[in-house]
Structure formats: structure tokens, C-alpha cells
Design an enzyme around this catalytic site. Sequence first.
Site, PDB file in Angstrom:
ATOM      1  N   ASP A   1       9.181 -38.796   8.255  1.00 49.64           N
ATOM      2  CA  ASP A   1       7.730 -38.655   8.246  1.00 49.64           C
ATOM      3  C   ASP A   1       7.144 -39.965   7.717  1.00 49.64           C
ATOM      4  O   ASP A   1       7.735 -40.599   6.844  1.00 49.64           O
ATOM      5  CB  ASP A   1       7.325 -37.491   7.343  1.00 49.64           C
TER       6      ASP A   1
ATOM      7  N   CYS B   1       3.178   1.668   2.939  1.00 50.36           N
ATOM      8  CA  CYS B   1       4.431   0.929   2.842  1.00 50.36           C
ATOM      9  C   CYS B   1       5.481   1.771   2.131  1.00 50.36           C
ATOM     10  O   CYS B   1       6.647   1.819   2.540  1.00 50.36           O
ATOM     11  CB  CYS B   1       4.235  -0.378   2.071  1.00 50.36           C
TER      12      CYS B   1
ATOM     13  N   CYS C   1       0.843  -1.194   0.000  1.00 59.00           N
ATOM     14  CA  CYS C   1       0.000   0.000   0.000  1.00 59.00           C
ATOM     15  C   CYS C   1       0.879   1.245   0.000  1.00 59.00           C
ATOM     16  O   CYS C   1       2.104   1.159   0.120  1.00 59.00           O
ATOM     17  CB  CYS C   1      -0.927   0.006   1.223  1.00 59.00           C
TER      18      CYS C   1
ATOM     19  N   ASP D   1       5.328 -30.667   6.094  1.00 51.76           N
ATOM     20  CA  ASP D   1       6.670 -31.050   6.524  1.00 51.76           C
ATOM     21  C   ASP D   1       7.661 -29.902   6.374  1.00 51.76           C
ATOM     22  O   ASP D   1       8.768 -29.964   6.907  1.00 51.76           O
ATOM     23  CB  ASP D   1       7.186 -32.248   5.700  1.00 51.76           C
TER      24      ASP D   1
ATOM     25  N   CYS E   1      43.985 -15.708  -7.693  1.00 48.04           N
ATOM     26  CA  CYS E   1      43.196 -15.219  -8.824  1.00 48.04           C
ATOM     27  C   CYS E   1      41.712 -15.150  -8.456  1.00 48.04           C
ATOM     28  O   CYS E   1      40.999 -14.234  -8.872  1.00 48.04           O
ATOM     29  CB  CYS E   1      43.380 -16.132 -10.035  1.00 48.04           C
TER      30      CYS E   1
END
Length: 847
Positions: free
Chosen positions: A521, A21, A18, A724, A89
Site C-alpha cells: 500500500d 435470538c 434480542c 487495508d 508424551c
Amino acid sequence: MAETTVKQIELPITGMTCANCARTVERTLSKTDGVESAVVNFASEKASVSYDPDHISTGDLIGRVKNAGYDVATATLELPITGMTCASCVRNVERALSKPEGILEVNVNLATEKALVTYVPGLARRPDMIKAVEAAGYGVVDLSQAAQPEDAERAAREAEIQRQERLLRLGILFSLPLFLMSMGRDLVMVSLGGHAMAGMAQPETPFAWLLWQGWPFIFGLLATPVQFIVGRQYMVGTWKALKNGTANMDTLIALGSSAAYFYSIAVLIGIVLGAQAVIGDHVYFETSAVIITLITLGKLLEARAKGRASEAIKKLMGLAPRTATLLRDGQEQDVAVDSLTPGDVLVVKPGERIPTDGVVIEGRSAVDESMLTGESLPVNKSAGSNVIGATVNKQGRLVVEATHVGAETALAQIIRLVEQAQGSKAPIQRLADQVSGVFVPVVLGLAALTFLGWLLIGQVGFVQSMVHAIAVLVIACPCALGLATPTAIMVGTGRGAEMGILFKNSESLENAHRIEVIALDKTGTITRGEPAVTRIVAVNGTDEKDLLRLTASAERASEHPLASAIVAEAQARGLSLSQPTDFEADSGRGVRAEIDGKQLIIGSPRHAREQQIDLSAVEPQIDSLQAAGQTVVITAVNGVAAGILGIADTVKEGSAQAVADLRAAGVEVVMITGDNARTAQAIAQEVGIERTMADVLPDQKADAVRKLQAEGKRTAMVGDGINDAPALAQADVGIAIGTGTDIAMEASDVTLVSGDLRGVARAVALSRATMRTIRQNLFWALIYNVILIPVAMLGLLVPMLAAGAMAFSSVFVVTNSLRLRGKSIGGAKFAVKDESQKTTTSVPQSA
């Protein structure tokens, strides 16, 4: 008072929603010391900032924006660099690339000869970066003249190898006869009973003159082409380093060889002027020539070995077909793969590579995916099956609809992930970087100390002191230190790609070898993630079909795997489902919905009890199903239990072997699941897991990982679902199964393309093998210099032997890294995988 220099830049701001911001960003920038003015345009999402570059940098401005809660859009560019010879280098190029406006981060890799540049679009441009590199004395491969970037890079590498071959041939052509004649002359002198011309009468014959005075001039003629043609690259490298106020390996070679050559020139002048008594009469042309030739041989072998180190990524790049058979209006026509768009219909004949990612709409066949997933046997495909571009159609004709093309294909993103990992620096490399930063100056100091020590304390004279100092200069090898880590990382990540294991960066590869506990899991990781209804028990006057119809009608609005199983069972029985209203999902617990005027609560027994549902009528069935490892779903209608559904998920083939492999590697395996303890224990016993963490809700998985970490153990988490992702991010190493979601893989450090859980053990084994190789390389690089530099200082090494040892030290490091390509990583073979497992490949869309 000096006049203040004001610079104006435009920063592309992200995260603004907005006008307030925009004001916040504007106010933040305006209050920053050194900023003259700041104007933020919300519509264009740009901040125009006038500031004093002597007082504040672009990076500081970006930091202020980030501290305010916003961000600045950045991009990443990869530049293939030419002309780098050692770790010094690398620092020179990084320093040069950091100078242009808008450059945020530069990471240069000596092994891949690439620079990864993070910059602000609009502030920094590729031409500016190229100019900066060239101004530092290096080059950038021009990709604009090549059809494919890898073609240009390969051509540049081949050109460098051919150049070194030409220089080596020239060096051998002059150095070998020079060396043999020098040795022959010494033998003749020994046979005649003398080693010097001191006290000899003037030669009376041409042969005598040639023996005593002509040879040095012939030696000089032979050494000069080697010094100024073959050795030119080291002189140029030294000049580049001096312009940047640094020193590198070329400096050591140029100083060592030039000292021997120009001292010998001075001796020749002394012979002509009759001043042998002042400057001596022995020349060291063979020393300078042989040093340069041996170092060039080492550079050639190193260039070839580095090329082999990147073969895995080249092999992946070479998999992509260049043409495809497009089916349009019933006609087949050959088109370039680059011209394909999503939705194009393609024909893939037996033996052909699938042009791009897609879905099969017609035909049946077996597809060889081993080049991407490591699966040893073909995968059966039929209508509805997902296929991966660059895999090989083995049998029947397939008609495929393209879903992802170009940079969005699995192959392109796998290549990008591997390149990203190869281009990053592992934490273990910090030691080598710190040592390399001071290595050359220290060696120069030690060489000077050696010269003065032998001259003033050893009293061996100027010439012998110089010879010992030259030996110190040419024995030192910063290249081995610079190549020790990145070459092993290149080979390790490349080998991982061949096995279907993708490391996000080299830090992930390093961290994986420290894993002590792996949390798995259950659903989709240990099991297939394809639950099916196995039993329906209706109570309190509810009909079994009606129970299934009501439950499936409510669950059709849910995306949970259990919901899909219930809906699939209802559809298989031909039941007509109603549209749910007032649907509400409680993550990890259950759902609420209104079906045909009835209020339904569906979920686990725990959730039902929390909703005060009386389960006394179904308690025995709940206990029985849970004891068998099945998941129980309770359905309550208008607050009364109407029945239960037993749902089971079968264990993936290979899960038990994966657990056994991990335990054999000394890694503790823990299963995390939202199921109750009895269901979890039943699955755990089937695959050989001793420790389970049951009744863990999706938002509690990260807490479960923290609990394991609190035990003082380095923990990895393996998962595949959206829920997860927090746990994957929390873990020391997050491992995503390739059959899962993009979100999970974005949060992970390692991705298993194939979805085979045995890949976890292979990833750990590969990490350990790679780190073992890195330690061997670093040990060799450090111990080589620590031992041989003092040996050279003590005068126990002649410069030619020192040059030979130096030339082969970096070759040893690269060759040792290449051994990873032939190592057996995780002996278990891949299982046969059928499309019944519904394997799809999904890699991060923004890798």
C-alpha cells in the site's frame, strides 16, 4: 435397556441481540439429537442444556450454536508442563487434557514444554486440567507461589537441569569404573588366552576366583544404582505410557537397558547355581549402565539447549521494570509497576527504563527502542510523543502520562504474540506428528523382528540376538522428530521479536517463505502517510484563502489523511474555520458538506467528473501536479469548480532499500494505491517499483490482491490502515506496519513493530532461514533413523555406541535450531528514525 445418563451444562452464548435470538438458539439446541432440553436466558446470555454425553459432545453442541450464527465464549489458558520427554508424551498430555468437560482444543509443544488449552469458562477449570495432566503421569508448574510466571517456569527448568546433572554425576561415578573394569577384564582374559570360563578348572586362588567368577558380581553391584536410581526416570515414564495405553522413548530405553541388566542378573544366578552351561557366563551390566548414563547426558544437553532456545522470550520478559517513579502532588515516590493505572504521571530519569506505555507531557530526550523495534539508533521524544514501556531513556528527564498498563502494554502484547506463535504448530510439523504417532510401536516390532531373525535365521544364539535387539531399541530416536520443528519455530519467532518482527503463529512464519509477490500500500507504507498541501490554485473568481478556508472547514469532519493535511495548512495560516453541516463522506472518493450556506463537493478529479463538475479551467494544473506525483483535490462550490489543492506525501527513508532487498530476494513488488496512474508511477519510480495498480478504491484492494493471486502467485499484502484490513486478510500473508491501526494488525499474519518497510525483506529472509533449518532438522531426524535402525538390525552397532548416537541426535537438532540466533538476517542496517515521522507502536489489543 441401559439407563440413559443425562448431563446438564451451561454455555455462555455470544452474539444474541434480542429475545428472538435466544429463541433461535434454544430451538436449534432443542432439535439436536441427544439433547433432552435446552433453555436460553437472554438476560444472562447463557444456555442451560441437558443432554446425553454418550450421544453428543460439548463440541457438537457448540458447533450447533455456531451453525445457527451465534458463538460460545471461550478462553485460553497456558499450562507449563513437566515430565515430557518425547513426541509420544505430547500426545499423552493432549489426550489427557481433552478429557475434562468444556475443553475445546489442546495444543502441546514439546520444545516450550507448554500446553495451550482453549476451553469454555464455567465448564472447565484450571484445577481440573491440572488433575487430568497429573493423572496421566505428568506435572504442571504451580504459578501461584511465584511473583512472576516466568520465574516459576525458569525455576522449574533449572530444577530439572540440576536433577539431570545429579543423575549424570551418579551415572558416571558407577558407569565409568564399570566400563573400564569390564574392558580391563577382557584384556586380561585375552592376554591369558581365553574369553570364557568354559573348560576351565575350578580357581585355586582368590585372584583366579576374582578374575573368573568375582568380576560379574562386582559389575552387578556397580550397575544396580545406575539401573534403579539413574534409570528410574525411564521406568517411571514407561509405566505412565503403559497406563495410557501408549509407548514412548522411555519405553525403548527402559526395555533396552532392562533386557541387558536382568539377563546379566540371570547369568549371576546361573553362576551361583553352577548352570553356566545353560544360560552362559558373560554379563552385560556395563551395557545397561552405559546406555542409561549416555541417554541421561543427552537429556541434560537437550534441556540446556531448549532453555537457550527460549532465551529471546525470556529476554523480553526481563525488560519490564518492576518499579516506577510516580509524580503525585509534586512529590516523587517509588511504586510497583503493577500498581500503575492509566493517567498516572511518571518521572523517567536518564538511564532508566520507561515503566509503561504513555505519552510525554514534559521534557525532551532520546529513547532507545532497539530492544523492541530493532531500531539501531535512539528516537527523539518531546511533549506529545508516544513512548513504549521497557524502552530506555538515554538523555533528558521525561515526564510521562501512562496510557496503557499491565497486559495492555506493547511489551506485554508482543510477548503474548511471540508465545502464541511459539505455541502453535506449523503445517510442516504434520509429517513429524504422523511419523511420531507410530514410531515407537514400529521400533518395538523391528526389535522383536531383529531378535527372532538373528535367533532363528542367523543362528547366533539367544545372547547375541538379544544384543542386536537392544541396539535397535536404543538407536531409535523419536525425540529428534518431535523437536525438529518447534525448536526452530521458537528460535525463529524469538529472533523475529528481537528484530521487531512479530509472527501471528507458526503457520504465518512458514507461509512467508513461499511469498512470490508483495503488494505494498502506498500511503503510510511506502510513504510517511503525512501528506502536506504544496500548492493552491483558485479559479472562477474564488480567493485562494477563501478556497482553503472553505475546503478545510468541510474536511475537518473527515478522518482521511488528506483532510488532515488540508486542515493543518489552514490552521498554520491562522484561518478561522466554520462548522460543516450535512456532512457526507464517500469512501475513497470525496466528501459533501454545507459551509456558510454554500454546497461543497470535494474529492479527486475522477470524483468531480462523476459529479458533472466542469474542470476545463484547471486541467493544465491537474496534469502538472499529477505528473509530479502529487495528489490533486478538487473543490467545487455550488456545482462550479472553485480551485484545486496539490498534496504530496514524502517517501519514507528506507523504502527504496526495502524494494531493492525484496527484488534481490527474487520477490516481485507491486504498489497498490487509490491515486491516479501518473501519481502512482512517480512514487513507484522513486522507490524502484516496476508494477503499479492505481485508482484502486479502499473496497477494491482485496480484489486487487485476488487478481495477483489469480496469476498463480503466492501474494503478501503490506498495509497500515483500516481500509487495508480486508486486503491483509485476503492475502496469503498479511503484513501490518506497526505505525498503523489495531484493526490492520488484527487482520495480519505478520506485524512490523517499528514500521520500517525494510522489515518486510527481513521477515521473508527470517522465514526462509527458519524453514531451511526445519528441513535440515527433519532430514537429520528422519535419515538418522532410516539409516541407523537398519544398521543396528544388521548387527553392525553395539548397544553402547547406539545409545551414544541416540543421545546426541536430539541435541544436534536443538543445536542446529540455535544457529538461527547467530545468522545474519537481511544485512541492511536500520535507519535513524526521528519523532518527526510520528512513529507509534500499536499491537493488537486482543492478540
